[in-house]
Design a protein around this motif. Sequence first.
Motif, short mmCIF file in Angstrom:
data_model
loop_
_atom_site.label_atom_id
_atom_site.label_comp_id
_atom_site.label_asym_id
_atom_site.label_seq_id
_atom_site.Cartn_x
_atom_site.Cartn_y
_atom_site.Cartn_z
N THR D 20 0.78 -1.70 -0.37
CA THR D 20 -0.07 -0.14 -0.44
C THR D 20 0.94 0.99 -0.30
N ALA D 23 2.37 1.42 -3.46
CA ALA D 23 1.78 2.65 -4.63
C ALA D 23 1.53 3.84 -4.03
N VAL D 26 3.13 7.02 -5.84
CA VAL D 26 2.78 7.85 -7.17
C VAL D 26 2.07 9.37 -6.47
N LEU D 33 3.61 8.99 -16.47
CA LEU D 33 2.55 8.41 -16.02
C LEU D 33 2.85 6.93 -16.08
N ALA D 36 3.79 5.01 -13.44
CA ALA D 36 3.51 5.26 -12.28
C ALA D 36 2.22 3.97 -12.12
N MET D 37 1.46 4.10 -13.66
CA MET D 37 0.72 2.65 -14.02
C MET D 37 1.12 1.20 -13.65
N LEU D 40 1.69 1.02 -9.75
CA LEU D 40 0.36 0.43 -9.47
C LEU D 40 -0.19 -0.85 -10.15
N LEU D 41 -0.14 -1.42 -11.30
CA LEU D 41 -0.70 -2.30 -11.46
C LEU D 41 -0.02 -3.39 -10.45
N THR D 43 1.16 -3.66 -8.22
CA THR D 43 1.12 -3.76 -6.33
C THR D 43 0.17 -4.23 -6.10
N ALA D 44 -1.43 -3.93 -7.32
CA ALA D 44 -3.04 -4.19 -7.14
C ALA D 44 -2.36 -5.80 -7.46
N PHE D 45 -2.45 -5.99 -8.29
CA PHE D 45 -1.84 -7.47 -9.22
C PHE D 45 -1.55 -8.18 -7.41
N GLN D 47 -1.43 -7.61 -4.24
CA GLN D 47 -2.01 -7.45 -3.09
C GLN D 47 -3.06 -8.13 -3.81
N ALA D 48 -4.00 -8.38 -4.59
CA ALA D 48 -4.93 -9.32 -5.24
C ALA D 48 -4.60 -10.35 -4.92
#
Lengths: 315, 648, 198, 94
Positions: D20, D23, D26, D33, D36-37, D40-41, D43-45, D47-48
């Motif tokens: 978190t 992420a 960013v 951009l 940053a993307m 985000l991608l 870290t999000a995946f 985490q999931a």
Amino acid sequence: MKIKWALLTILFTIATVLTGCDNPLMVLDPKGPVAATQADVIMISIWTMAFVVLVVIVLYIFMIMKYRASKQRDDYEPPHIEGSKVLEIIWVAIPILIVAFLSVVTVKTTNEVEATPKGYQEQEPLVIYASSSNWKWHFSYPEEDIETVNYLFIPTNRPIEFKLYSYGPIASFWIPQLGGQKYAMSDMVNTLHLAADVPGDYMGRNSNFSGSGFAQQTFNVKAMPTKEYDKWVDEIKATAEPITEEKFNKLLEPGHVGQSTYTGTHLEFSPAPEGEHAGHSMHGSSDTEKTDSEKSDESTKDSHEEHSEHSNMNH
Amino acid sequence: MDYFDRFAVPHPSPAIYASMVAIGLTMLAVVVGITYFKKWGYLWREWLTTVDHKRIGIMYILSALLMLFRGGADAIMMRAQTAVPDNGLLDGQHYNEIFTTHGVVMILFMAMPFIIGLMNIVTPLQVGARDVAFPRLNAVSFWLFFMGAMLFNISFVVGGSPDAGWTSYFPLASNDFSESVGSNYYAIAIQIAGIGTLLTGINFIVTILKMRAPGMNLMKMPMFTWSILITNFIIVFAFPVLTVALALMTMDRLFGTQFFTMANGGSDMLWANLFWVWGHPEVYIVILPAFGIYSEIISTFARRNLYGYNSMVISMVAISTLSFVVWAHHFYTMGHGAMVNGIFSITTMAIAVPTGVKIFNWLFTLWKGKIVFTVPMLYSLAFIPIFTLGGVTGVMLAMASADYQYHNTMFLVAHFHYVLIPGTVFAVLAGFTYWWPKMFGFMLSEKIGKWSFWFITISFNVTFFPMFITGLDGQARRMYTYSESTGYGPLNMLSFVGAIGLAIGFALIVYNIYWSTRYASRNISNDPWDARSLEWATHTPIPEYNFAIVPTVDSTEAFWDSKKKGFKLFGGKVEKIHMPNNSGVPFIMSCIFFVWGFAMVFSMWIIAIIATLGIFACMAHRSFEKDHGRYISVEEIEETENKLRGAK
Amino acid sequence: MKIDNSLPLEYSTEENRLKIFGFWIFLGAEIALFATLFATYFVLVNGTGNGPTGEHLFKVPTLMLQTIFLLTSSFTIGLGINAMRLGSKKAMLSFFVITLILGLGFLGVEIYEFVEYVHEGATIQTSAFLSSLFTLLGTHGAHVTLGLFWGTFIILQVKKRGLIPETANKAFIFSLYWHFLDVVWIFIFSFVYLKGMM
Amino acid sequence: MKQLFPRGQVMGFAFSLILTLVALSVIVFDLSLKMAMIILLVTAFMQAALQLVMFMHAGESEDKASIYTNVYYGLFVALVTIFGTMLTMIWGYQ
């Protein structure tokens, strides 16, 4: 036996139906380069597909004629057959080839019909804004500074760039003999490239359902040589009334109106949803960096199309 | 009185008033009849509260037949209106309402429930299960579908029908251009039915993946079961998209949100996009089970095993995956560039490859067979060439550059009827005739069946083939009238004649049901077609527990093996069987859903809130409820089995 | 009912195994549901019309508070299931209660945030961007709300009936649901808030 | 007490907090951009995946294969829906 009769009946119906038409079908009777390309694609696909249908029908008739129970011995036990690698590879590979062939045709011709028609690239296109409202079409000629309702005069042998948008439900701008359709929508402007090779009267209509008056949302297209066209423009300029915001708003009210002609265009007081007026999210963005590129919207669009053509070629 | 104005139909016609009276009288007659014969208790105990997959399946099919006639009546009116130029039979508004409801009813309330009905009856039997995984949920599914369908159907007598097409494109379907509550009905009734369908999807995936008979691994499942498994995966992943799209539509219409509006950043194209993200997989939801039905029937009546089992399975998996990546071909003309259209053209045409594999596999199933031309087989055989025609015109439509000329025309209408009618309607009629003896214990008359088959098949071609031609001649779809100068008259008249023939064919089916119910022999075996899969291994009529002993399987055609090679299907001895209890909650909850939907359509917020609380109360009740089902004792099973054996 | 004692309680009967598997399939449908809402949001994110943009609305403190609440609750419910498998009813109930309190905290902050937005003139009717934002967040929030009721029911049942296959099964399925909501939140956190504030 | 806080889950929680914070970078740092993307991608995946495997025990039952197939198919449909919609609604017009 019954199946044979059924097939015969079907064939008979098709034959009657086909000979019933005196004139060639509109879509297959092109009067401009775009419609001609599309008619060619249609014929290519019909012949290719006719071959596929033929193969299936021949196999089908063979199977149901030869292997019906009435032609077998009573004690015949059909064998257990898992399948055949070779045959299965054949009927995967051949369709792939056919689809690949049609894909090439599609990609090539789609790029073609999305660009200025072949042979017309040198000429400056005539830009006409065609906007739909329930249930009419407004044609604005910014170059000539005139506007017509429900009818369209165009010069032959000159590329025409229609700028399509709508004052209401989605409409689809379609002149079958000049080329395929494209949507006119309220929040953005679509571009449709057409051209007429032959002078004549053509049917144009909205083909996308837009409410109770949709069936009659048609317009007449008259293609004529440039000289006549210029004469017509001059005549309009001399005789027609100017269009005012009041008059235009009255025209926008839902209903059917006849044909009419004005000097000036409604674009002056009710601009098309392009550039800074676009309602669509990607244009209406508040990001400052985007506003610059919007001004050159046209050029970016064209370069994009070129670009996609290349990338598709590589494909 | 103002309050009640909203329930008035905005465009009343004598036909609508007549329908109101007819509906009122029919309902009265039903209520009086049930009361007179004292059948309320029976109805409640045996049907409204049932969780038995076979009964739920029958109720699905009955509803689907009812809807077939509703949608068919719409179709006849459309063809009658366009039969001659400048016809004044219907006005534009009425015509628009009719083609809208025709589309919605036929796809969502006829084709889907008919297939789900057959799926309910057959799938658990084919995998050798006692019921579906979640019988109670199954009842919820059915009743939600039923209430959604009923809510949609009262629209034309209460408040007005939807009139923006079954695709309901925005901004046409927004409050600005569709002022009546019709489009509210569309958004909410389909939503309710859609939730039911989603639950069905989950239920059958679990049933098929977890409840198969011992020995039946995935590659030994009958082809129909395979098609159902794949279909339900599509349902589970496609229907949530519809749920969201309809929810956004509802919010735009009722709560003033800006999703699809023309101002404030909304995007009307987004509706079209979301609709087809669901809409294209939906086509395969109704087609794939049909492929399964044909596979069963063709193999049964060619008296041969299915040719190329593995490639049949692989092709269905391929079709299901591709079905999610082609949706933009429904709006090539929306103005995305040549690149996007090119991509979607190619993915779309790619579907022809696995579909072709299936066609050739069916043809080669006939090879070296011993073809018996029964009614189900006739439908299956007629399907092959007609569907091929529908398929190849699909490939033609997939070519973006040419589609600019086909889009929105009768050519498209002809194409999808050439796919959906032989694909789905023929299949459900074939399946219905084929499994009828298993459901009801007697056969439908073959003779009347053949008459209706020929009427339907020939009339179908007479109705829809001319549309290919008028489409190429520039006739747009959904036009309620045209002038004589267009020259569309004769071919449209031909279509109308065909439509009458279709109506006769369907009427003959009803007559067949009536005739066979009265006169057909009740003395049939458990396996009247000499079939191959497990559903024919149990008794007719099927006992509520399906199989006294769970069958053991070791090939794709275990029942056939048991007949021909002496394979032993039922080893072991009878044990007590655990069965779920009936429950009235699914029915009651769905009734509350109906009330909720009705209140939402007419913006009656207090009732809507109360109904919402009622729905949650039902769910909470379920959470706290202790229901362990019941057991059928060994003695009881043996008694039933002896009785069923003795009947033969 | 056949109970297989070699498996954890929640898996111990056939019915329980069916339910857990069925719930996984349901979560597949939920993935598609939220994906559609995300797709809608991404298309409309620039459709701000005359309303405020995300950059203007989003605030780091409330976002972090929500994220910490939900991440922690996902952790505690995991501990709750762990406790359940250890057979400790008391510890399990405590963890479940903590989870629900954290969930309530999350919901409180979200409601506070919505009220703030409305005060700044950003309602669901203002622009397409806001419609899609409220709908995406609202759908997630509604799931959390539903979860709070559901969780409470389960706590009551475990309290009353003890840890039996049926209640353990419900608790486990609830934990799957709760973790899934956390996963959805992570994507909202990353691609709605952080991207919007960039 | 130690049993009630298994190492794996505590570590997982700590890891998700770290992700978190990563992420969050960013908006703290001025990144491009694209960069940053990507952050985000990733870290999000991650985490999931962490939730799925660590907390939801996706792989523990006999239905492991079906559950993963289901999740992957869901992911496929989700990505197709999101990126396909972007393609037809936004990128296709630029």
